[in-house]
Every structure is written in C-alpha cells, then in structure tokens.
Design an enzyme around this catalytic site. Structure first.
Site, PDB file in Angstrom:
ATOM      1  N   HIS A 165      52.196  27.517  27.232  1.00  0.00           N
ATOM      2  CA  HIS A 165      52.843  28.846  27.142  1.00  0.00           C
ATOM      3  C   HIS A 165      51.880  29.954  27.561  1.00  0.00           C
ATOM      4  O   HIS A 165      52.032  31.089  27.136  1.00  0.00           O
ATOM      5  CB  HIS A 165      53.358  29.123  25.722  1.00  0.00           C
ATOM      6  CG  HIS A 165      54.122  27.985  25.126  1.00  0.00           C
ATOM      7  ND1 HIS A 165      55.491  27.868  25.217  1.00  0.00           N
ATOM      8  CD2 HIS A 165      53.702  26.875  24.453  1.00  0.00           C
ATOM      9  CE1 HIS A 165      55.885  26.748  24.616  1.00  0.00           C
ATOM     10  NE2 HIS A 165      54.815  26.133  24.157  1.00  0.00           N
ATOM     11  N   SER A 286      40.851  45.952  49.995  1.00  0.00           N
ATOM     12  CA  SER A 286      41.934  46.915  50.015  1.00  0.00           C
ATOM     13  C   SER A 286      41.492  48.104  50.853  1.00  0.00           C
ATOM     14  O   SER A 286      40.322  48.472  50.840  1.00  0.00           O
ATOM     15  CB  SER A 286      42.254  47.361  48.589  1.00  0.00           C
ATOM     16  OG  SER A 286      42.865  48.632  48.596  1.00  0.00           O
ATOM     17  N   LYS A 292      38.239  46.395  45.365  1.00  0.00           N
ATOM     18  CA  LYS A 292      39.139  45.245  45.373  1.00  0.00           C
ATOM     19  C   LYS A 292      38.647  44.076  46.215  1.00  0.00           C
ATOM     20  O   LYS A 292      38.107  44.234  47.295  1.00  0.00           O
ATOM     21  CB  LYS A 292      40.520  45.660  45.908  1.00  0.00           C
ATOM     22  CG  LYS A 292      41.320  46.518  44.962  1.00  0.00           C
ATOM     23  CD  LYS A 292      41.733  45.782  43.697  1.00  0.00           C
ATOM     24  CE  LYS A 292      42.841  44.804  43.971  1.00  0.00           C
ATOM     25  NZ  LYS A 292      44.164  45.387  43.813  1.00  0.00           N
ATOM     26  N   GLU A 299      47.597  33.646  47.392  1.00  0.00           N
ATOM     27  CA  GLU A 299      48.815  34.466  47.323  1.00  0.00           C
ATOM     28  C   GLU A 299      49.773  34.127  48.459  1.00  0.00           C
ATOM     29  O   GLU A 299      50.977  34.002  48.272  1.00  0.00           O
ATOM     30  CB  GLU A 299      48.466  35.955  47.393  1.00  0.00           C
ATOM     31  CG  GLU A 299      47.876  36.504  46.115  1.00  0.00           C
ATOM     32  CD  GLU A 299      47.501  37.970  46.282  1.00  0.00           C
ATOM     33  OE1 GLU A 299      48.202  38.817  45.723  1.00  0.00           O
ATOM     34  OE2 GLU A 299      46.520  38.262  46.987  1.00  0.00           O
TER      35      GLU A 299
END
Ligand code: ARG
Length: 467
Positions: A165, A286, A292, A299
């Site tokens: 979970h 970024s 970043k 992804e």
C-alpha cells in the site's frame, strides 16, 4: 476515361480487367508502400526461396531461377543504397519489387509470382520479419536481466524498506527487490520464446486462399526459410493474424512491467525517497528551474506503455469481424505492429543501458527502513516463538507501536522495561530481532529476502541466463 488522362490501368499488375484508372485519392488511400517498404528484405528473402522451390519442382527452368536470384540481389542492393524510388501506383512493397524485377530481367521476372499470391506472400513476410524482431527483443530483455542480476549481486546485503500500500511494511534487501523484476522479465522472455513457435509456421503456398494448381514443394520452401513447417490449412494461413496479436500481448506485458519499474525508479529518485541516483546522461534538466534533474527515461517508458496496449486493442479489433479468408483489413496490421516493436525495443534498450549505472544510496534506504516500524512483524513472530498465540502477539506489538508513534521512536529504540510492560515474554534477546539485519536474515527460506537466499537465487538466475 478522357483521352488526355494517363491510363494507369496499364501500370497495375492486376490492371487487365479494369477499364478506368484508379481514383488518385483511392490509390493513395489503399496503398501501403509508405509503411510496408520496411518489409523489403523479408519480401526478397521469401521470393528467393519461392523461386528456388519453383526451380526444384521444374516449374521454372534453371536460367529463369538464376535471373530472378541475381535480379533480386541487385534490387536489394539498390534499396539499401536508397536508390529505389517507391511507386504508390504499385501499391505495396510486393508489387514494387516485382515490377522492378520485371523491368530488369523481363519475362523471367513475370514468372516469379507463379503459384503464389500477395496474400500468402505478405503473411510470410510479416512472419519472417516478426521472427527476427522477437530475437532482437529477446536479446535486449536478456541484457536487462543480466544488469539486474549483477546489481542484485552487488547489493545482496543492502537494506531498504519493503512496501505494501506504499506504506513501510518490512525490511527487504535490494538484491531481493532487483530479483523480483528479474522474475517478471524471465516470464516475459519465456512468453516470447513460446510465441515464436507459433510465428514460425509458413503460409507460403496457400496462394490466394485455396492453394495452387502447380506441383509446389512447401516443405522445401519452409526449410529454405527456416520455418518449422508449412501451415496446414491455406485459408487459415493467409487470413489469421493471431501470431501478431499474441506478440503484441507479450509486448504489452513487458511494457506493463517496465512501466511499473519506471514508476518505482521515479519515486526513488525524488527528494522524498532519495533511494537511488540516476546518472546524468539518462536525465534532463528544466528550462526554468535550475535545480531540476528529471528522470526522463523511466517517465517516457511509463508513458509509452499506453501505445503498445493500444496497438493490442487495434489488432484484436482489426481481426474480430473478418470472415475467411484474406481481407484488405489485414493491411492495417503493419503500423501497429511496427510501432509496438519500435517502442518495445527502444524502451528495453534504454533500461538495459541505464540499469548497470544506477547508484543505490544505502544509508538513505537504511534510514527509511528505520521509520515506519518495519520490524513490527519480527517482534510479533518473536512473541509467538515465546509461546503467545499470533493474534495476541499482534495486539501486544500494536500497543508498542502506538507508544513509538506517540514518542517518535522505533521499537529498537525502546528500553527493555518499556517493552516488557506490554508482555512479560519479552527478554533482552528481543533486540536481535528488532534490527534490520536480524529481520532480513531471519527470512531465510526459498523465496525469502535474506541475503543468503538472494545469493542462491542469483546462481539460479545466472544458470537461466546461460552464464
Ligand atoms: N498490401 C497488402 C497487405 O498488406 C498485400 C496483400 C494484398 N492482397 C490483396 N489481395 N489485395 O495486406
């Protein structure tokens, strides 16, 4: 047809019964050359075998076969050098190559199509092509599996929290975790090998749908092309694309696994988890936020899984309404299949290149495992060994955890007397089971997370990989 309109019926190999040329848009709309030119090598491979078989069966003479074979060699070279201009009027890769052959060698070129139809030809080409792709995909899968086993070997003792979970559950070893992915990919690998058996059956000789009147030798053609056997039923051979659907299903499962794996890597690289470092060369920055470093490869793999699942549905839908035998619908099998292979190969390659270089942050993972009472089950098991029924032990530990939550401490950080207040069965030896090392080492059975088991599983994995 007006006198000044060019009569393209003359350009079509099937133009004989037509009295007007194809509508220009319909010609574009029905042609597949834009995408099926990708099959040229396998189309030529199939034609070579067909020609040799026709020669052996006495349907073509030796000189004709030789002319066809050397003509096809030249055409292959021309295509490889980018020198063949694909002609949309000639619809597809099959007719483009055949027309070029006839331009080159004349009459013998016109004889190549004896005893064959584009229906069995295209089904053969796609199978030959897909067989090769299965081998390429399998190779990349193996590379990734090797990387995972190596990583598991390096990190057999490294501890991190295991989750259920997405809540801290029990400590596990990093090696064990990597081997979980290995197992999934092993099933994927086996699925591909199994699917390959059903791909490797030869449609050629089925002709348009019913077979042919020439004395062909299909076993010989199958042998030349490395097929296990010719298809037993001509109607089935030209029409079903279940082999492509099956491959796409296997590809979907691989992408599903890679997508789950990606999700985990993305979480692990976040500042909140900070369990691993991805090498800069697999990330991007970024344009606005200087701090970043984004995990683009995982992804994108996660994002790309959708198109492969989509292609599976396309192919199933393509097939579901078709009466026997071949229908033009089947031309639509290629783009989904090509894109599935490209997406899958790219994703596997990126993973296989990246995984050897991920750097686990052992200290961070250890700290995370110390939070969330990951050894609570170990304390319950300890109490069971001291004679408590498991449900009572569960209750005792629950209360100890509540104290830990209240006072901001792990179970291993409590004093013996504090623990003993919950149960008299607790003694000084309890601290050995509350350590992370004690917890993982205790799960020392087949399939468990103990470092010793991880090392055993690595050996088995290496055997499966033929190392
Ligand atoms: N381009 C076609 C395909 O991909 C080749 C077979 C065409 N056969 C036919 N009877 N029109 O399926």
């Amino acid at each position: 047809m007006s006198k000044n309109q060019h009569d393209t019926t003359q350009d079509k190999p099937w133009g004989g019964r037509f009295s007007e040329s194809t509508d220009a848009f319909v010609e574009e709309f029905t042609a597949s050359i834009r995408f099926d030119q990708r099959l040229y090598k396998h189309d030529i491979q199939g034609s070579r075998a067909h020609a040799r078989m026709l020669g052996k069966a006495g349907i073509l003479n030796t000189s004709e076969v030789e002319q066809i074979l050397s003509g096809l060699d030249e055409i292959e070279q021309t295509i490889e050098n980018g020198g063949l201009e694909w002609n949309v009027t000639l619809e597809d890769v099959h007719m483009n190559i055949e027309a070029r052959l006839t331009d080159k060698i004349g009459i013998a070129g016109k004889k190549l199509h004896t005893g064959r139809s584009r229906n069995d030809q295209v089904a053969t080409d796609v199978r030959l092509w897909l067989r090769e792709q299965v081998d390429g995909v399998s190779h990349e899968l193996r590379r990734l599996q090797c990387a995972l086993v190596d990583l598991a070997g390096r990190e057999a003792d490294t501890i991190l929290p295991g989750f259920t979970h997405l809540q801290v559950a029990q400590p596990i070893t990093f090696g064990h975790h990597m081997l979980a992915w290995f197992e999934m990919l092993q099933r994927d690998y086996e699925r591909l090998q199994d699917c390959r058996k059903r791909i490797n059956v030869m449609p050629l000789g089925a002709a348009a749908l019913a077979g042919t009147t020439y004395p062909i030798d299909r076993n010989y053609t199958a042998e030349l092309l490395g097929f296990d056997r010719p298809a037993r039923n001509s109607l089935d051979a030209v029409s079903d694309r279940d082999f492509a659907i099956e491959f796409n299903a296997a590809a979907s499962l691989i992408m599903m696994h890679l997508s789950r794996f990606s999700e985990e890597l993305i979480l692990w690289t976040s500042a909140q988890f900070d369990f691993i470092r991805l090498p800069d060369r697999f990330c991007t920055g970024s344009s606005i936020m200087p701090q970043k470093k984004n995990p683009d490869v995982p992804e994108l793999v996660r994002g790309k899984s959708g198109r492969v699942f989509g292609h599976l549905i396309s192919l199933l839908t393509l097939m579901k309404g078709q009466p026997l035998a071949y229908n033009k619908d089947n031309q639509e099998d290629k783009e989904p299949l090509f894109d599935t292979v490209d997406t899958l190969l790219g994703s596997l390659r990126a993973f296989a290149d990246m995984m050897p270089h991920i750097q686990p942050k052992a200290e961070r993972m250890r700290q995370a495992a110390m939070q969330g009472f990951s050894t609570a089950t170990d304390l319950a098991d300890y109490l069971v060994r001291k004679g408590l029924p498991f449900r009572d032990a569960h209750e005792v530990v629950g209360k100890a955890v509540a104290l830990g939550v209240e006072t901001g401490r792990d179970l291993s950080e409590m004093r013996l007397e504090e623990l003993q207040a919950f149960s008299g069965a607790i003694h000084a030896d309890v601290f050995a089971v509350l350590t992370l090392e004690g917890s993982v080492a205790a799960r020392n059975h087949l399939g468990g997370t103990a470092p010793e088991q991880v090392r055993k599983q690595i050996q088995i994995a290496r055997e499966l990989l033929g190392q």
